[in-house]
Write an enzyme that holds these catalytic residues in place. Structure first.
Site, PDB file in Angstrom:
ATOM      1  N   LEU A 162      -2.813  -4.308  -4.599  1.00  0.00           N
ATOM      2  CA  LEU A 162      -2.310  -4.458  -3.101  1.00  0.00           C
ATOM      3  C   LEU A 162      -0.839  -4.004  -2.673  1.00  0.00           C
ATOM      4  CD1 LEU A 162      -0.156  -6.971  -2.278  1.00  0.00           C
ATOM      5  CD2 LEU A 162      -2.271  -8.403  -2.942  1.00  0.00           C
ATOM      6  N   ALA A 163      -0.846  -3.365  -1.569  1.00  0.00           N
ATOM      7  CA  ALA A 163       0.769  -3.220  -0.964  1.00  0.00           C
ATOM      8  C   ALA A 163       1.009  -4.000   0.045  1.00  0.00           C
ATOM      9  CB  ALA A 163       0.793  -1.559  -0.745  1.00  0.00           C
ATOM     10  N   ALA A 224       3.643   3.765 -11.462  1.00  0.00           N
ATOM     11  CA  ALA A 224       4.480   4.886 -12.090  1.00  0.00           C
ATOM     12  C   ALA A 224       4.328   6.128 -11.619  1.00  0.00           C
ATOM     13  CB  ALA A 224       4.548   4.875 -13.749  1.00  0.00           C
ATOM     14  N   GLY A 272      11.756   1.089  -2.388  1.00  0.00           N
ATOM     15  CA  GLY A 272      12.136  -0.116  -2.666  1.00  0.00           C
ATOM     16  C   GLY A 272      10.953  -1.071  -3.222  1.00  0.00           C
ATOM     17  N   CYS A 275       8.286  -4.167  -7.279  1.00  0.00           N
ATOM     18  CA  CYS A 275       7.618  -3.687  -8.365  1.00  0.00           C
ATOM     19  C   CYS A 275       7.990  -2.315  -8.786  1.00  0.00           C
ATOM     20  CB  CYS A 275       5.956  -3.837  -8.147  1.00  0.00           C
ATOM     21  SG  CYS A 275       5.528  -5.800  -8.081  1.00  0.00           S
ATOM     22  N   PHE A 337      12.161  -3.331   2.671  1.00  0.00           N
ATOM     23  CA  PHE A 337      11.885  -2.553   1.821  1.00  0.00           C
ATOM     24  C   PHE A 337      10.875  -1.040   2.296  1.00  0.00           C
ATOM     25  CE2 PHE A 337       7.896  -2.514  -0.676  1.00  0.00           C
ATOM     26  CZ  PHE A 337       7.476  -3.548  -0.597  1.00  0.00           C
ATOM     27  N   LYS A 338      10.099  -1.859   3.332  1.00  0.00           N
ATOM     28  CA  LYS A 338       9.108  -0.748   4.064  1.00  0.00           C
ATOM     29  C   LYS A 338       8.725  -1.720   5.312  1.00  0.00           C
ATOM     30  CE  LYS A 338       4.755  -1.004   2.727  1.00  0.00           C
ATOM     31  NZ  LYS A 338       3.518  -1.007   1.783  1.00  0.00           N
ATOM     32  N   ARG A 345      13.049  -7.111  -1.251  1.00  0.00           N
ATOM     33  CA  ARG A 345      13.593  -7.084  -2.647  1.00  0.00           C
ATOM     34  C   ARG A 345      13.564  -5.652  -3.247  1.00  0.00           C
ATOM     35  NH1 ARG A 345       8.922 -11.026  -5.407  1.00  0.00           N
ATOM     36  NH2 ARG A 345       7.513  -9.868  -3.825  1.00  0.00           N
TER      37      ARG A 345
HETATM   38  P1  NAD Z   1       6.506 -14.059  -6.258  1.00  0.00           P
HETATM   39  O1  NAD Z   1       7.966 -14.377  -6.822  1.00  0.00           O
HETATM   40  O2  NAD Z   1       6.294 -13.794  -4.586  1.00  0.00           O
HETATM   41  O3  NAD Z   1       5.583 -15.446  -6.609  1.00  0.00           O
HETATM   42  C1  NAD Z   1       5.413 -15.914  -7.827  1.00  0.00           C
HETATM   43  C2  NAD Z   1       5.233 -17.537  -7.715  1.00  0.00           C
HETATM   44  O4  NAD Z   1       5.024 -17.978  -8.882  1.00  0.00           O
HETATM   45  C3  NAD Z   1       6.587 -18.249  -7.051  1.00  0.00           C
HETATM   46  O5  NAD Z   1       6.224 -18.785  -5.884  1.00  0.00           O
HETATM   47  C4  NAD Z   1       6.782 -19.087  -8.438  1.00  0.00           C
HETATM   48  O6  NAD Z   1       7.541 -20.283  -7.756  1.00  0.00           O
HETATM   49  C5  NAD Z   1       5.749 -19.399  -8.876  1.00  0.00           C
HETATM   50  N1  NAD Z   1       5.836 -19.800 -10.437  1.00  0.00           N
HETATM   51  C6  NAD Z   1       6.596 -19.491 -11.346  1.00  0.00           C
HETATM   52  N2  NAD Z   1       6.541 -20.028 -12.432  1.00  0.00           N
HETATM   53  C7  NAD Z   1       5.591 -21.038 -12.241  1.00  0.00           C
HETATM   54  C8  NAD Z   1       5.095 -22.127 -12.963  1.00  0.00           C
HETATM   55  N3  NAD Z   1       5.294 -22.232 -14.202  1.00  0.00           N
HETATM   56  N4  NAD Z   1       3.848 -22.686 -12.267  1.00  0.00           N
HETATM   57  C9  NAD Z   1       3.691 -22.595 -10.842  1.00  0.00           C
HETATM   58  N5  NAD Z   1       4.367 -21.666 -10.348  1.00  0.00           N
HETATM   59  C10 NAD Z   1       5.327 -20.898 -10.764  1.00  0.00           C
HETATM   60  O7  NAD Z   1       5.959 -12.811  -7.107  1.00  0.00           O
HETATM   61  P2  NAD Z   1       4.782 -11.936  -6.406  1.00  0.00           P
HETATM   62  O8  NAD Z   1       4.997 -10.879  -5.687  1.00  0.00           O
HETATM   63  O9  NAD Z   1       3.475 -12.673  -5.833  1.00  0.00           O
HETATM   64  O10 NAD Z   1       4.152 -11.314  -7.883  1.00  0.00           O
HETATM   65  C11 NAD Z   1       3.569 -11.948  -8.614  1.00  0.00           C
HETATM   66  C12 NAD Z   1       3.110 -10.851  -9.823  1.00  0.00           C
HETATM   67  O11 NAD Z   1       2.345  -9.957  -9.301  1.00  0.00           O
HETATM   68  C13 NAD Z   1       4.326  -9.870 -10.534  1.00  0.00           C
HETATM   69  O12 NAD Z   1       3.995  -9.854 -11.958  1.00  0.00           O
HETATM   70  C14 NAD Z   1       4.104  -8.766  -9.691  1.00  0.00           C
HETATM   71  O13 NAD Z   1       4.495  -7.859 -10.622  1.00  0.00           O
HETATM   72  C15 NAD Z   1       2.639  -8.627  -9.506  1.00  0.00           C
HETATM   73  N6  NAD Z   1       2.413  -7.837  -8.343  1.00  0.00           N
HETATM   74  C16 NAD Z   1       3.061  -7.893  -7.045  1.00  0.00           C
HETATM   75  C17 NAD Z   1       2.749  -7.260  -5.943  1.00  0.00           C
HETATM   76  C18 NAD Z   1       3.457  -7.229  -4.675  1.00  0.00           C
HETATM   77  O14 NAD Z   1       3.153  -6.640  -3.690  1.00  0.00           O
HETATM   78  N7  NAD Z   1       4.173  -8.375  -4.684  1.00  0.00           N
HETATM   79  C19 NAD Z   1       1.506  -6.379  -6.037  1.00  0.00           C
HETATM   80  C20 NAD Z   1       0.976  -6.344  -7.314  1.00  0.00           C
HETATM   81  C21 NAD Z   1       1.194  -6.925  -8.343  1.00  0.00           C
HETATM   82  C1  UGA Z   2       3.310  -0.762  -4.559  1.00  0.00           C
HETATM   83  C2  UGA Z   2       2.091  -0.294  -4.777  1.00  0.00           C
HETATM   84  O1  UGA Z   2       1.580   0.754  -3.671  1.00  0.00           O
HETATM   85  C3  UGA Z   2       0.938  -1.096  -4.750  1.00  0.00           C
HETATM   86  O2  UGA Z   2      -0.389  -0.357  -5.235  1.00  0.00           O
HETATM   87  C4  UGA Z   2       1.132  -1.966  -6.025  1.00  0.00           C
HETATM   88  O3  UGA Z   2       0.272  -3.086  -6.148  1.00  0.00           O
HETATM   89  C5  UGA Z   2       2.373  -2.731  -5.746  1.00  0.00           C
HETATM   90  O4  UGA Z   2       3.603  -1.866  -5.559  1.00  0.00           O
HETATM   91  C6  UGA Z   2       3.245  -3.713  -6.818  1.00  0.00           C
HETATM   92  O5  UGA Z   2       2.680  -3.612  -7.934  1.00  0.00           O
HETATM   93  O6  UGA Z   2       3.926  -4.542  -6.475  1.00  0.00           O
HETATM   94  P1  UGA Z   2       4.406  -2.129  -2.402  1.00  0.00           P
HETATM   95  O7  UGA Z   2       5.830  -1.691  -3.353  1.00  0.00           O
HETATM   96  O8  UGA Z   2       4.208  -3.189  -1.714  1.00  0.00           O
HETATM   97  O9  UGA Z   2       3.144  -1.490  -3.192  1.00  0.00           O
HETATM   98  O10 UGA Z   2       4.422  -0.621  -1.345  1.00  0.00           O
HETATM   99  P2  UGA Z   2       4.353   0.736  -1.264  1.00  0.00           P
HETATM  100  O11 UGA Z   2       3.753   1.156   0.101  1.00  0.00           O
HETATM  101  O12 UGA Z   2       4.099   1.334  -2.471  1.00  0.00           O
HETATM  102  O13 UGA Z   2       6.028   1.322  -0.942  1.00  0.00           O
HETATM  103  C7  UGA Z   2       6.750   1.124  -2.031  1.00  0.00           C
HETATM  104  C8  UGA Z   2       8.214   1.892  -1.464  1.00  0.00           C
HETATM  105  O14 UGA Z   2       8.033   3.382  -1.578  1.00  0.00           O
HETATM  106  C9  UGA Z   2       8.612   1.599  -0.215  1.00  0.00           C
HETATM  107  O15 UGA Z   2       9.835   1.468   0.079  1.00  0.00           O
HETATM  108  C10 UGA Z   2       8.205   2.794   0.530  1.00  0.00           C
HETATM  109  O16 UGA Z   2       8.907   2.875   1.746  1.00  0.00           O
HETATM  110  C11 UGA Z   2       8.336   3.901  -0.345  1.00  0.00           C
HETATM  111  N1  UGA Z   2       7.592   4.968  -0.050  1.00  0.00           N
HETATM  112  C12 UGA Z   2       6.294   5.062   0.020  1.00  0.00           C
HETATM  113  C13 UGA Z   2       8.109   6.113   0.428  1.00  0.00           C
HETATM  114  O17 UGA Z   2       9.483   6.315   0.273  1.00  0.00           O
HETATM  115  N2  UGA Z   2       7.292   7.357   0.657  1.00  0.00           N
HETATM  116  C14 UGA Z   2       5.958   7.416   0.617  1.00  0.00           C
HETATM  117  O18 UGA Z   2       5.557   8.302   0.592  1.00  0.00           O
HETATM  118  C15 UGA Z   2       5.434   6.151   0.101  1.00  0.00           C
END
Ligand code: NAD
Ligand code: UGA
Length: 458
Positions: A162-163, A224, A272, A275, A337-338, A345
């Site tokens: 998800l984004a 990547a 930004g 991830c 960041f978007k 972050r």
């Molecule tokens: P986040 O920091 O928003 O949430 C993580 C949560 O885990 C925090 O609330 C923290 O308090 C909790 N936590 C940590 N250790 C714990 C423990 N021992 N027991 C219970 N809770 C605990 O992080 P996020 O953005 O949800 O990302 C989580 C993972 O998913 C990361 O590996 C990230 O790379 C991946 N990911 C994130 C996104 C995104 O859009 N943010 C998208 C795809 C994948």
């Molecule tokens: C990204 C991926 O799109 C998700 O598939 C993935 O799950 C996620 O990272 C993750 O692993 O956390 P996200 O970072 O939420 O999602 O948002 P994006 O829409 O990918 O944008 C990332 C950054 O690239 C933003 O700062 C956005 O403004 C920038 N961007 C995106 C550009 O500058 N140009 C573009 O054409 C697209």
């Protein structure tokens, strides 16, 4: 009411909260509990003021909360009751020791593995939802199987794609769901259980099955590749600015080739988000540790180019504003960041604001959703900064406006009113190419966009 199975998610963040809300809404036969050590976050998930801003999230949570979706801090109780445990804790870049600044910090991840082992009295399926280095499932298995040996833990990889800003849409209608497992009888059985959950709303042909290592690596690869496209187009934006080619025209012409495709070709001030950088650096570190230095360098250049793009933006501001911004007011419009998220972050706005402050500019930061996080990101700064939600007030008396987030509201502002309130000559730096540059130039602004020849009155 009795449920078919108990699902637990450890980590109630940007991923854990929304993904579990979707599973609970689509699968009322499962009880879904989301636990976190952060009491404040859990209280917010149980209130009308959710801890994250995400369009459609509140309505989704309301469908299932207190029916089959529960948020709690009782991690150990949750583990005891669960049949399937998603681990969605944070996996940030390591800040200490070996691999600092590159490798993934797996301390939260490992802690949950040990907690699961300590609190389990029946077999469980463990699902890696966090983004992890390839072969983490092996470490998880080793920890979990270090117990008495009476219990079976099957570790699956089910990375989340998800984004932010479109999380609910992405979860409801994903391009694909990826599920990796060991290819043993037990592994395939566990895989089938997870497939069954997603099949409640995701068409079967979109559920991809693979071995566990492919699933882990596919997540890092997808991020990547996405980031690489942004760096590719951003690298050429610099060439456009000096040759009078227009990056939007180039992106359009290139993106109509169906082999290339038109998505993720929007030139910007830089990518930004929590991830892209972290996951690429993690990939770089893994490649280095296998001695694949050429592969590591190739991917690291994606991050280096992004850092350069942010610096280039500030350098452009400085050089066009007569080589000094000291004492000048600048409005930063957009800190997230978007668009459509309050998340800041790794937002380019953080570095850009700091660099402007280092140049002794006076910065007014504005954002419709991210001011709370912006304050936290810049809480060490004592002077030269103001946080102002109203963009008109933020722009008042400034020499320049920098658009750093593509919020729709910034497209619709009354720029004549803004221009009248600004110091002259007035500058606008559109870091997201969302404005009508010709119109702004005709109005009297000096306009600098990404990947376009500047429009200036001098
Ligand atoms: P986040 O920091 O928003 O949430 C993580 C949560 O885990 C925090 O609330 C923290 O308090 C909790 N936590 C940590 N250790 C714990 C423990 N021992 N027991 C219970 N809770 C605990 O992080 P996020 O953005 O949800 O990302 C989580 C993972 O998913 C990361 O590996 C990230 O790379 C991946 N990911 C994130 C996104 C995104 O859009 N943010 C998208 C795809 C994948
Ligand atoms: C990204 C991926 O799109 C998700 O598939 C993935 O799950 C996620 O990272 C993750 O692993 O956390 P996200 O970072 O939420 O999602 O948002 P994006 O829409 O990918 O944008 C990332 C950054 O690239 C933003 O700062 C956005 O403004 C920038 N961007 C995106 C550009 O500058 N140009 C573009 O054409 C697209």
């Amino acid at each position: 009411m009795s449920f078919k199975k108990n699902i637990l998610c450890i980590g109630a963040g940007y991923v854990g909260g929304p993904t579990m809300a979707m599973i609970a809404a689509k699968c009322p036969q499962y009880k879904v509990t989301v636990v976190d050590i952060n009491q404040k976050r859990i209280n917010e998930w149980n209130s009308d003021s959710l801890p994250i801003f995400e369009p459609g999230l509140h309505d989704l949570v309301k469908v299932a909360r207190d029916r089959n979706l529960f948020f709690s801090t009782e991690v150990e109780k949750g583990i005891r009751e669960a049949d399937i445990i998603f681990v969605s804790v944070n996996t940030p870049t390591k800040t200490f020791g070996q691999g600092a600044g590159m490798a993934a910090d797996l301390q939260y991840w490992e802690k949950t593995a040990r907690q699961i082992l300590a609190n389990s009295d029946h077999d469980k399926i463990i699902v890696e939802k966090s983004t992890l280095p390839i072969r983490t499932a092996m470490a998880m298995e080793r920890i979990l199987n270090g117990g008495t040996g009476n219990l079976r833990f099957e570790v699956l990889s089910n990375p989340e794609f998800l984004a932010e800003g479109s999380a609910i849409k992405d979860l409801e209608n994903p391009d694909r769901v990826l599920i990796g497992s060991r290819e043993t009888d037990h592994g395939l059985k566990a895989r089938k259980e997870l497939v069954e959950i997603y099949a409640n709303w995701v068409p079967r042909e979109k559920i991809i099955e693979s071995n566990v290592w492919s699933a882990e690596l596919s997540k890092l690869t997808a991020n990547a590749f996405l980031a690489q496209r942004v760096s590719s187009i951003n690298s050429l934006s610099a060439l456009c600015e000096v040759t009078e080619a227009d990056i939007e025209e180039v992106a359009y012409a290139v993106g109509t080739d169906s082999r290339i495709g038109n998505k993720f070709l929007k030139a910007s001030v830089g990518f930004g988000g929590s991830c892209f950088k972290k996951d690429i650096l993690n990939l770089v570190y893994i490649c280095q540790s296998y001695g694949l230095n050429e592969v590591a360098d190739y991917w690291e250049s994606v991050v280096l180019l992004n850092e350069w793009q942010e610096k280039r933006f500030v350098f452009n501001m400085l050089s066009n504003m007569f080589n000094t911004v000291a004492g000048k007011k600048i409005a930063v419009l957009g800190f997230a960041f978007k668009a459509n998220t309050g998340d800041t972050r790794e937002s380019p706005a953080i570095n850009i604001t700091r660099w402007l402050l280092e140049e002794r500019a006076l910065v007014n930061v504005s954002d419709p959703e991210a001011l709370g996080n912006a304050r936290k990101d810049l809480n060490d700064i004592r002077e030269g900064i103001e946080f102002i939600e109203d963009p008109y007030k933020a722009a008042e008396g400034t020499h320049a406006i920098a658009i750093l987030t593509e919020w729709d509201m910034y497209r619709k502002l009354d720029y004549k009113r803004i221009l009248d309130s600004m110091a002259k000559p007035a500058f606008i730096f559109d870091g997201r190419n969302i404005l009508n540059h010709k119109e702004l130039f005709d109005m009297g602004f000096n306009v600098f966009a990404i990947g376009k020849a500047p429009l200036k009155h001098f």
